[in-house]
Write a protein that holds these residues in place. Structure first.
Motif, PDB file in Angstrom:
ATOM      1  N   LEU A  50      21.586  38.109  78.031  1.00 32.70           N
ATOM      2  CA  LEU A  50      21.016  39.422  78.297  1.00 32.70           C
ATOM      3  C   LEU A  50      21.029  39.769  79.778  1.00 32.70           C
ATOM      4  O   LEU A  50      21.031  40.944  80.144  1.00 32.70           O
ATOM      5  CB  LEU A  50      19.594  39.501  77.741  1.00 32.70           C
ATOM      6  N   CYS A  51      21.060  38.764  80.655  1.00 37.16           N
ATOM      7  CA  CYS A  51      21.172  39.037  82.087  1.00 37.16           C
ATOM      8  C   CYS A  51      22.573  39.491  82.471  1.00 37.16           C
ATOM      9  O   CYS A  51      22.729  40.373  83.335  1.00 37.16           O
ATOM     10  CB  CYS A  51      20.806  37.781  82.890  1.00 37.16           C
ATOM     11  N   LEU A  52      23.603  38.891  81.883  1.00 38.20           N
ATOM     12  CA  LEU A  52      24.973  39.216  82.279  1.00 38.20           C
ATOM     13  C   LEU A  52      25.620  40.297  81.427  1.00 38.20           C
ATOM     14  O   LEU A  52      26.604  40.914  81.865  1.00 38.20           O
ATOM     15  CB  LEU A  52      25.840  37.953  82.253  1.00 38.20           C
ATOM     16  N   MET A  53      25.112  40.558  80.214  1.00 40.15           N
ATOM     17  CA  MET A  53      25.710  41.608  79.394  1.00 40.15           C
ATOM     18  C   MET A  53      25.684  42.978  80.084  1.00 40.15           C
ATOM     19  O   MET A  53      26.692  43.691  80.065  1.00 40.15           O
ATOM     20  CB  MET A  53      25.030  41.662  78.022  1.00 40.15           C
ATOM     21  N   PRO A  54      24.575  43.396  80.734  1.00 41.86           N
ATOM     22  CA  PRO A  54      24.613  44.689  81.432  1.00 41.86           C
ATOM     23  C   PRO A  54      25.618  44.705  82.579  1.00 41.86           C
ATOM     24  O   PRO A  54      26.218  45.749  82.869  1.00 41.86           O
ATOM     25  CB  PRO A  54      23.180  44.848  81.952  1.00 41.86           C
ATOM     26  N   VAL A  55      25.812  43.559  83.242  1.00 43.69           N
ATOM     27  CA  VAL A  55      26.776  43.496  84.341  1.00 43.69           C
ATOM     28  C   VAL A  55      28.180  43.769  83.823  1.00 43.69           C
ATOM     29  O   VAL A  55      28.934  44.585  84.392  1.00 43.69           O
ATOM     30  CB  VAL A  55      26.711  42.110  85.024  1.00 43.69           C
ATOM     31  N   PRO A 195      17.642  59.533  70.183  1.00 41.79           N
ATOM     32  CA  PRO A 195      17.087  58.352  69.500  1.00 41.79           C
ATOM     33  C   PRO A 195      18.092  57.658  68.580  1.00 41.79           C
ATOM     34  O   PRO A 195      17.870  56.508  68.192  1.00 41.79           O
ATOM     35  CB  PRO A 195      15.923  58.929  68.689  1.00 41.79           C
ATOM     36  N   LEU A 196      19.191  58.344  68.216  1.00 41.22           N
ATOM     37  CA  LEU A 196      20.107  57.798  67.214  1.00 41.22           C
ATOM     38  C   LEU A 196      20.680  56.437  67.601  1.00 41.22           C
ATOM     39  O   LEU A 196      20.630  55.497  66.794  1.00 41.22           O
ATOM     40  CB  LEU A 196      21.221  58.801  66.914  1.00 41.22           C
ATOM     41  N   PRO A 197      21.250  56.249  68.807  1.00 40.45           N
ATOM     42  CA  PRO A 197      21.785  54.911  69.113  1.00 40.45           C
ATOM     43  C   PRO A 197      20.715  53.832  69.150  1.00 40.45           C
ATOM     44  O   PRO A 197      20.982  52.670  68.817  1.00 40.45           O
ATOM     45  CB  PRO A 197      22.442  55.101  70.491  1.00 40.45           C
ATOM     46  N   ALA A 309      27.784  53.280  66.255  1.00 43.66           N
ATOM     47  CA  ALA A 309      27.316  53.527  67.620  1.00 43.66           C
ATOM     48  C   ALA A 309      28.438  54.035  68.520  1.00 43.66           C
ATOM     49  O   ALA A 309      28.205  54.874  69.391  1.00 43.66           O
ATOM     50  CB  ALA A 309      26.724  52.247  68.201  1.00 43.66           C
ATOM     51  N   GLY A 310      29.648  53.533  68.321  1.00 42.95           N
ATOM     52  CA  GLY A 310      30.775  53.957  69.143  1.00 42.95           C
ATOM     53  C   GLY A 310      31.274  55.345  68.812  1.00 42.95           C
ATOM     54  O   GLY A 310      32.140  55.873  69.523  1.00 42.95           O
ATOM     55  N   ASN A 311      30.747  55.945  67.750  1.00 39.69           N
ATOM     56  CA  ASN A 311      31.211  57.273  67.326  1.00 39.69           C
ATOM     57  C   ASN A 311      30.056  58.256  67.140  1.00 39.69           C
ATOM     58  O   ASN A 311      30.169  59.210  66.372  1.00 39.69           O
ATOM     59  CB  ASN A 311      32.005  57.146  66.019  1.00 39.69           C
ATOM     60  N   VAL A 312      28.943  58.040  67.859  1.00 43.24           N
ATOM     61  CA  VAL A 312      27.817  58.982  67.804  1.00 43.24           C
ATOM     62  C   VAL A 312      28.229  60.290  68.462  1.00 43.24           C
ATOM     63  O   VAL A 312      28.688  60.286  69.611  1.00 43.24           O
ATOM     64  CB  VAL A 312      26.576  58.401  68.515  1.00 43.24           C
ATOM     65  N   PRO A 313      28.118  61.413  67.763  1.00 38.85           N
ATOM     66  CA  PRO A 313      28.518  62.701  68.355  1.00 38.85           C
ATOM     67  C   PRO A 313      27.720  63.018  69.616  1.00 38.85           C
ATOM     68  O   PRO A 313      26.510  62.777  69.681  1.00 38.85           O
ATOM     69  CB  PRO A 313      28.197  63.707  67.240  1.00 38.85           C
ATOM     70  N   VAL A 323      24.262  50.260  74.066  1.00 38.10           N
ATOM     71  CA  VAL A 323      22.868  50.147  73.639  1.00 38.10           C
ATOM     72  C   VAL A 323      22.758  49.249  72.412  1.00 38.10           C
ATOM     73  O   VAL A 323      21.939  48.329  72.346  1.00 38.10           O
ATOM     74  CB  VAL A 323      22.274  51.537  73.339  1.00 38.10           C
ATOM     75  N   VAL A 324      23.595  49.508  71.412  1.00 37.18           N
ATOM     76  CA  VAL A 324      23.515  48.763  70.157  1.00 37.18           C
ATOM     77  C   VAL A 324      23.933  47.313  70.350  1.00 37.18           C
ATOM     78  O   VAL A 324      23.337  46.400  69.756  1.00 37.18           O
ATOM     79  CB  VAL A 324      24.375  49.463  69.075  1.00 37.18           C
TER      80      VAL A 324
END
Length: 378
Positions: A50-55, A195-197, A309-313, A323-324
């Motif tokens: 979780l520390c490196l995923m945002p990077v 809020p959807l994602p 999630a990759g196709n949220v309008p 996010v997901v």
């Protein structure tokens, strides 16, 4: 070729994660630690990720997924060697945390690359990509216990690293290059307000907690509570990963035929039944069968959530997915650490029963998966 190269990355990432599963009881024996102390190591793996995923998520947004995934993958390649050489509890914990961070960063970037390939081809591939991950995890878990028992941890680490590096040499130059065009404005790195994602992320979170619990604790459950050998105990997660692989290769077709929502609901019901069977089992054979059934159900829950999630309008490419992915992988990485502490007070069988009940959440939110249906059904 780009379709097979990204699939190869999923394969070797799964191989590495699957190879980690039988190492937990081996580390407990080598270090002489309890489930609670092992839970700290597993928790460190999740925190590192979780520390490196945002990077690496930011690197995907700014430089493209191809650069991010190859950097994370090459840094992660020798992880099993470093874990094998770590001499005590704290050095093992540190190397496992680094492994979790790099594997998690690779995971974010390769999922982003798969979404880019889906859009370029106009066809769903996410379930089958995750199928290659499960195939790799099956091989890593099934062979890992035997390799460790027969040849030791270091030989196992060298074998995993060699296989991982060989695939990277082939796949790297063939990946889809999806970086921003020269002169394009920088992507703003902010969280979505819709809020959807976040709700789709809750579905992914609930689906990935049981997967993480099987990955990290099935071998301990089979060995310590049911008296299975280390080689047999490795088959707890291997059975789950094997059935997951088969169902994920079928998943894209099932989604096209029945729709994402119906496929998700059916998958959730099967996963609940499998976890309940594993939790109620009185011997290793029936428990392994329960993990296999759970794998059939879990298989397409996460790919559907990622694709949705990759196709949220209305959201920029990759924002919903980031996010997901973060929420989902916090389940597979952080929750199993807490299970180690719970296992000091209640049986792992009872915990698997509780995880079956947790899947009521994605069942209740399943209608939100409709954004995964970007292809016409037929």
């Amino acid at each position: 070729m780009i379709r097979w190269s990204v699939s190869a990355l999923f394969l070797v990432n799964g191989l590495m994660v699957g190879a980690w599963a039988p190492r937990i009881p081996a580390l407990m024996e080598r270090l002489g630690i309890t489930e609670a102390r092992a839970g700290l190591i597993v928790l460190g793996l999740g925190l590192g990720s979780l520390c490196l995923m945002p990077v690496f998520g930011a690197m995907v947004a700014r430089a493209g997924s191809r650069r991010a995934v190859m950097l994370a993958a090459w840094l992660a390649a020798p992880s099993m060697i470093w874990i094998s050489l770590a001499p005590d509890f704290w050095t093992v914990a540190a190397t496992v945390a680094l492994f979790g961070g790099l594997a998690g960063g690779m995971d974010v970037a390769m999922n982003a690359n798969a979404v880019a390939v889906e859009r370029a081809r106009g066809r769903a591939i996410m379930s089958s990509c995750h199928g290659f991950w499960s195939l790799g995890a099956f091989v890593g878990a099934a062979a890992g216990g035997w390799l460790i028992q027969s040849f030791g941890e270091l030989f196992h680490g060298l074998a995993v690293t060699a296989a991982f590096a060989g695939v990277l040499v082939w796949a790297g130059p063939r990946l889809l290059a999806d970086g921003p065009r020269p002169g394009a404005p920088k992507v703003p790195l902010r969280l979505p307000r819709s809020p959807l994602p976040w709700l789709i992320g809750l579905m992914a979170l609930a689906a990935m907690i049981p997967e993480g619990a099987i990955l990290d604790w099935a071998a301990v459950y089979l060995q310590r509570e049911m008296g299975a050998s280390l080689a047999l105990a490795g088959w707890g997660f291997a059975a789950c990963a094997g059935t997951m692989a088969v169902m994920r290769f079928l998943g894209d077709g099932l989604r096209r035929r029945y729709g994402a929502v119906r496929t998700l609901r059916a998958s959730t019901g099967v996963a609940m039944a499998g976890l309940a069977l594993a939790g109620l089992a009185e011997g290793p054979g029936l428990a392994i069968a329960g993990f296999a059934l759970a794998g059939i159900g879990i298989a397409n829950m996460v790919p559907i959530a990622f694709s949705a999630a990759g196709n949220v309008p209305g959201l920029a490419a990759g924002v919903g997915l980031s996010v997901v992915t973060m929420m989902g992988y916090s389940g597979i990485l952080l929750a199993p650490g807490s299970i180690g502490f719970l296992a000091e007070h209640v049986s792992l069988g009872s915990i698997y029963l509780g995880l079956a009940a947790l899947l009521v959440l994605p069942l209740a939110l399943s209608r939100l998966a409709a954004t995964a249906d970007f292809e016409p059904r037929g």
